[in-house]
Scaffold this motif. Structure first.
Motif, PDB file in Angstrom:
ATOM      1  N   UNK A  90       0.821  -1.199   0.000  1.00 51.28           N
ATOM      2  CA  UNK A  90       0.000   0.000   0.000  1.00 51.28           C
ATOM      3  C   UNK A  90       0.861   1.258   0.000  1.00 51.28           C
ATOM      4  N   UNK A  91       1.943   1.229   0.759  1.00 57.71           N
ATOM      5  CA  UNK A  91       2.838   2.386   0.820  1.00 57.71           C
ATOM      6  C   UNK A  91       3.540   2.599  -0.523  1.00 57.71           C
ATOM      7  N   UNK A  92       3.908   1.506  -1.192  1.00 58.98           N
ATOM      8  CA  UNK A  92       4.533   1.649  -2.510  1.00 58.98           C
ATOM      9  C   UNK A  92       3.538   2.197  -3.526  1.00 58.98           C
ATOM     10  N   UNK A  93       2.277   1.741  -3.448  1.00 57.52           N
ATOM     11  CA  UNK A  93       1.257   2.286  -4.332  1.00 57.52           C
ATOM     12  C   UNK A  93       1.037   3.762  -4.091  1.00 57.52           C
ATOM     13  N   UNK A  94       1.051   4.155  -2.815  1.00 58.73           N
ATOM     14  CA  UNK A  94       0.892   5.571  -2.469  1.00 58.73           C
ATOM     15  C   UNK A  94       2.083   6.396  -2.945  1.00 58.73           C
ATOM     16  N   UNK A  95       3.292   5.904  -2.723  1.00 55.90           N
ATOM     17  CA  UNK A  95       4.499   6.634  -3.124  1.00 55.90           C
ATOM     18  C   UNK A  95       4.562   6.825  -4.633  1.00 55.90           C
ATOM     19  N   UNK A  96       3.992   5.878  -5.378  1.00 58.84           N
ATOM     20  CA  UNK A  96       4.024   5.964  -6.839  1.00 58.84           C
ATOM     21  C   UNK A  96       3.308   7.213  -7.342  1.00 58.84           C
ATOM     22  N   UNK A  97       2.314   7.680  -6.602  1.00 61.65           N
ATOM     23  CA  UNK A  97       1.578   8.881  -7.007  1.00 61.65           C
ATOM     24  C   UNK A  97       2.536  10.071  -7.090  1.00 61.65           C
ATOM     25  N   UNK A  98       3.366  10.224  -6.056  1.00 63.66           N
ATOM     26  CA  UNK A  98       4.322  11.338  -6.056  1.00 63.66           C
ATOM     27  C   UNK A  98       5.409  11.145  -7.112  1.00 63.66           C
ATOM     28  N   UNK A  99       5.856   9.915  -7.293  1.00 68.53           N
ATOM     29  CA  UNK A  99       6.928   9.668  -8.273  1.00 68.53           C
ATOM     30  C   UNK A  99       6.467  10.047  -9.675  1.00 68.53           C
ATOM     31  N   UNK A 100       5.215   9.755 -10.002  1.00 69.39           N
ATOM     32  CA  UNK A 100       4.732  10.121 -11.336  1.00 69.39           C
ATOM     33  C   UNK A 100       4.520  11.624 -11.463  1.00 69.39           C
ATOM     34  N   UNK A 101       4.302  12.300 -10.357  1.00 75.49           N
ATOM     35  CA  UNK A 101       4.324  13.772 -10.407  1.00 75.49           C
ATOM     36  C   UNK A 101       5.709  14.252 -10.811  1.00 75.49           C
ATOM     37  N   UNK A 102       6.745  13.638 -10.228  1.00 71.80           N
ATOM     38  CA  UNK A 102       8.119  14.008 -10.578  1.00 71.80           C
ATOM     39  C   UNK A 102       8.424  13.687 -12.045  1.00 71.80           C
ATOM     40  N   UNK A 103       8.006  12.517 -12.500  1.00 70.52           N
ATOM     41  CA  UNK A 103       8.275  12.119 -13.878  1.00 70.52           C
ATOM     42  C   UNK A 103       7.607  13.084 -14.859  1.00 70.52           C
ATOM     43  N   UNK A 104       6.332  13.387 -14.624  1.00 69.88           N
ATOM     44  CA  UNK A 104       5.624  14.322 -15.508  1.00 69.88           C
ATOM     45  C   UNK A 104       6.253  15.693 -15.520  1.00 69.88           C
ATOM     46  N   UNK A 105       6.738  16.131 -14.354  1.00 66.53           N
ATOM     47  CA  UNK A 105       7.382  17.442 -14.259  1.00 66.53           C
ATOM     48  C   UNK A 105       8.697  17.469 -15.026  1.00 66.53           C
ATOM     49  N   UNK A 106       9.446  16.370 -14.976  1.00 63.03           N
ATOM     50  CA  UNK A 106      10.728  16.297 -15.686  1.00 63.03           C
ATOM     51  C   UNK A 106      10.517  16.222 -17.195  1.00 63.03           C
ATOM     52  N   UNK A 107       9.556  15.411 -17.610  1.00 64.73           N
ATOM     53  CA  UNK A 107       9.328  15.224 -19.049  1.00 64.73           C
ATOM     54  C   UNK A 107       8.710  16.462 -19.696  1.00 64.73           C
ATOM     55  N   UNK A 108       7.775  17.114 -18.979  1.00 65.59           N
ATOM     56  CA  UNK A 108       7.040  18.227 -19.577  1.00 65.59           C
ATOM     57  C   UNK A 108       7.034  19.429 -18.634  1.00 65.59           C
ATOM     58  N   UNK A 109       6.116  19.454 -17.679  1.00 63.46           N
ATOM     59  CA  UNK A 109       6.099  20.530 -16.687  1.00 63.46           C
ATOM     60  C   UNK A 109       5.280  20.086 -15.478  1.00 63.46           C
ATOM     61  N   UNK A 110       5.191  20.929 -14.466  1.00 62.42           N
ATOM     62  CA  UNK A 110       4.532  20.546 -13.213  1.00 62.42           C
ATOM     63  C   UNK A 110       3.037  20.337 -13.392  1.00 62.42           C
ATOM     64  N   UNK A 111       2.422  21.069 -14.329  1.00 63.05           N
ATOM     65  CA  UNK A 111       0.996  20.857 -14.570  1.00 63.05           C
ATOM     66  C   UNK A 111       0.730  19.450 -15.089  1.00 63.05           C
ATOM     67  N   UNK A 112       1.580  18.992 -16.007  1.00 66.80           N
ATOM     68  CA  UNK A 112       1.454  17.627 -16.520  1.00 66.80           C
ATOM     69  C   UNK A 112       1.701  16.623 -15.398  1.00 66.80           C
ATOM     70  N   UNK A 113       2.716  16.877 -14.578  1.00 62.68           N
ATOM     71  CA  UNK A 113       2.994  15.997 -13.443  1.00 62.68           C
ATOM     72  C   UNK A 113       1.829  15.913 -12.483  1.00 62.68           C
ATOM     73  N   UNK A 114       1.200  17.064 -12.237  1.00 57.64           N
ATOM     74  CA  UNK A 114       0.070  17.111 -11.304  1.00 57.64           C
ATOM     75  C   UNK A 114      -1.123  16.338 -11.844  1.00 57.64           C
TER      76      UNK A 114
END
Length: 332
Positions: A90-114
């Motif tokens: 459950x904690x890994x599933x929860x942490x994945x939400x934030x990690x994909x925010x980081x990935x989207x921000x790196x690839x495009x911008x923070x709005x995409x990450x959000x």
């Protein structure tokens, strides 16, 4: 207060998304029972040595060793209560939400990450499998970490520490599930599209290092490939039909006409905006890669299931499904 919210809008919205993700994953948490799959895994922990665990608890199962070995030691220390066994997943599933925010921000911008993290927080494939102690939310987390460090290396300065972490998480993906292994290989080869010539050699050696880290598991891999996994002789999974794609799509949107309409609107908006705003070649490459990451494992899984042994089911698509949401978010 208004000034704080205005100056920290992204952080406030991210905090709301993370709160929603936490509530969805931990609501009524202590009442969530084991599934049959989890009970089967726990039954295959009853051995006195790690050697017997591998021989009789891992090889016949059809999954790589990582999660079974982890559960072997985790339950030995903390016991087998439902909530304690499910907690790391459950904690890994929860942490994945934030990690994909980081990935989207790196690839495009923070709005995409959000926006991407909002999907990971709420879509049922991610919520449901977070509470199951099998290699699904762990694979989601490990694949996300792998892509995060892969992205940091390729898009943020080619730092070797990021490459080493990519190697580590790619190897863990390989030990987690055969489809997260497949995805790690696809991600690795995808790097060649973005890599400058002067980085080819160290990237090539990183691939060799991943293979070296996985090499001790090759005997188990070939054995499991021979028995055919859950779709082999005596298995319970039947061969998929073309209807599988339709069923997965409707399940992904919660069988909801409203969610389906939103999904279709996002799809057309994302595609049309690529033409309207004349996106850069680099951005178009990224978006194409996201489509490949989602569709290629799906097609390979379908072909293998029809022609050889059935393995395709909704759960194994959790590793790559986030990237179709990242694709949709990137076009808005």
């Amino acid at each position: 207060m208004n000034s704080f919210l205005k100056n920290n809008k992204q952080e406030v919205l991210l905090a709301i998304v993370l709160l929603i993700a936490f509530v969805f994953r931990f609501f009524n948490y202590f009442e969530i029972p084991y599934t049959w799959d989890e009970l089967s895994a726990l039954e295959r922990l009853q051995f006195d040595s790690i050697r017997d665990l591998i021989e009789y608890g891992v090889k016949p199962d059809g999954h790589p060793a990582l999660i079974q070995v982890f559960l072997y030691y985790w339950t030995a220390i903390f016991g087998t209560s439902e909530w304690i066994v499910k907690l790391p997943f459950n904690l890994m599933g929860f942490a994945s939400v934030y990690i994909f925010y980081r990935i989207g921000s790196i690839w495009f911008d923070k709005n995409v990450g959000l926006m991407t993290s909002s999907f990971i927080a709420s879509v049922q494939i991610f919520v449901f499998y977070s509470s199951i102690a099998r290699p699904y939310s762990s694979g989601l987390f490990l694949c996300a970490m792998m892509v995060l460090f892969w992205s940091l290396y390729l898009f943020k300065g080619f730092k070797r520490k990021h490459l080493l972490f990519f190697v580590l998480f790619a190897a863990l993906c390989a030990y987690n599930h055969h489809f997260s292994l497949l995805f790690a290989a696809i991600v690795g080869f995808s790097g060649l599209i973005f890599l400058p010539k002067n980085k080819l050699l160290e990237y090539f050696f990183s691939g060799l290092l991943i293979f070296a880290l996985y090499a001790p598991h090759l005997g188990i891999f070939w054995h499991q490939l021979g028995i055919g996994g859950i779709g082999g002789e005596g298995g319970y999974l039947g061969k998929p039909t073309p209807q599988f794609f339709e069923e997965f799509f409707y399940w992904l949107v919660h069988y909801s006409p409203f969610y389906l309409a939103v999904f279709i609107l996002l799809w057309f908006s994302s595609l049309s905006n690529a033409w309207r705003y004349q996106l850069s070649f680099e951005t178009l490459k990224k978006r194409l890669i996201l489509l490949v990451w989602f569709f290629l494992p799906l097609v390979i899984g379908y072909y293998y299931s029809v022609e050889y042994n059935p393995v395709l089911q909704f759960s194994i698509l959790i590793f790559t499904t986030p990237f179709i949401f990242l694709f949709l978010s990137s076009g808005l």
